[in-house]
Design a protein around this motif. Structure first.
Motif, PDB file in Angstrom:
ATOM      1  N   THR A 123       0.817  -1.210   0.000  1.00  0.00           N
ATOM      2  CA  THR A 123       0.000   0.000   0.000  1.00  0.00           C
ATOM      3  C   THR A 123       0.848   1.257   0.000  1.00  0.00           C
ATOM      4  O   THR A 123       0.314   2.350  -0.025  1.00  0.00           O
ATOM      5  CB  THR A 123      -0.907   0.038   1.239  1.00  0.00           C
ATOM      6  N   ALA A 139       2.258   2.480   2.413  1.00  0.00           N
ATOM      7  CA  ALA A 139       2.048   3.168   3.687  1.00  0.00           C
ATOM      8  C   ALA A 139       3.346   3.142   4.481  1.00  0.00           C
ATOM      9  O   ALA A 139       4.177   2.246   4.334  1.00  0.00           O
ATOM     10  CB  ALA A 139       0.941   2.487   4.480  1.00  0.00           C
ATOM     11  N   ASP A 151       2.513   3.666  10.214  1.00  0.00           N
ATOM     12  CA  ASP A 151       1.071   3.573   9.961  1.00  0.00           C
ATOM     13  C   ASP A 151       0.624   2.114   9.915  1.00  0.00           C
ATOM     14  O   ASP A 151      -0.451   1.771  10.407  1.00  0.00           O
ATOM     15  CB  ASP A 151       0.716   4.270   8.651  1.00  0.00           C
ATOM     16  N   LEU A 152       1.452   1.262   9.312  1.00  0.00           N
ATOM     17  CA  LEU A 152       1.121  -0.160   9.250  1.00  0.00           C
ATOM     18  C   LEU A 152       1.113  -0.782  10.644  1.00  0.00           C
ATOM     19  O   LEU A 152       0.247  -1.600  10.954  1.00  0.00           O
ATOM     20  CB  LEU A 152       2.103  -0.896   8.342  1.00  0.00           C
ATOM     21  N   ARG A 173      -2.063   0.279  12.353  1.00  0.00           N
ATOM     22  CA  ARG A 173      -3.209  -0.479  11.814  1.00  0.00           C
ATOM     23  C   ARG A 173      -3.199  -1.909  12.350  1.00  0.00           C
ATOM     24  O   ARG A 173      -4.242  -2.433  12.752  1.00  0.00           O
ATOM     25  CB  ARG A 173      -3.137  -0.487  10.286  1.00  0.00           C
TER      26      ARG A 173
END
Length: 132
Positions: A74, A76, A80-81, A84
């Motif tokens: 993605t 990202a 951020d991963l 998540r």
């Protein structure tokens, strides 16, 4: 003056409906497998092979078949991963606790801890390290 009602009301419960009903346990299994599958996707994107294998085992147990695995990137940021993944592991933990699935709950808690540690390391050093 009024004509009697000859057809059943739309408000009458359909006790003998022709569609299958799922139990609460089956619904929780579906939810848990979904949360774990989403966690697996993020775990694979982070390149955490051993952790991904453990999550995949639980998804396979719940679904009765091994999950499809791919590294859908993605673009990202790793932080951020990890955020998540931490959130997804938390959701999985809640559902696992609801259905009293100790194995999945322990795995979800371990994943939450690993991603929280990776985020803490990132915050203190300015660099993000892997969540083993």
């Amino acid at each position: 003056m009024y004509e009697p009602i000859r057809s059943p009301s739309v408000h009458t419960p359909a006790d003998d409906a022709d569609f299958p009903h799922r139990s609460r346990e089956e619904e929780l299994d579906i939810q848990l497998a979904g949360h774990l599958a989403a966690l697996l996707a993020v775990t694979d994107e982070l390149g955490l092979g051993a952790a991904g294998d453990r999550v995949a085992e639980q998804v396979a147990r719940l679904r009765g078949a091994p999950p499809a695995r791919h590294a859908g990137l993605t673009d990202a940021a790793p932080a951020d991963l990890h955020r998540r993944a931490h959130t997804l592991a938390g959701r999985a933990l809640l559902v696992a606790a609801s259905r009293a699935d100790t194995t999945a709950a322990i795995l979800a808690a371990e994943r939450m801890e690993a991603h929280a540690a990776a985020l803490a390391d990132h915050a203190s050093s300015g660099q993000l390290v892997g969540a083993h």
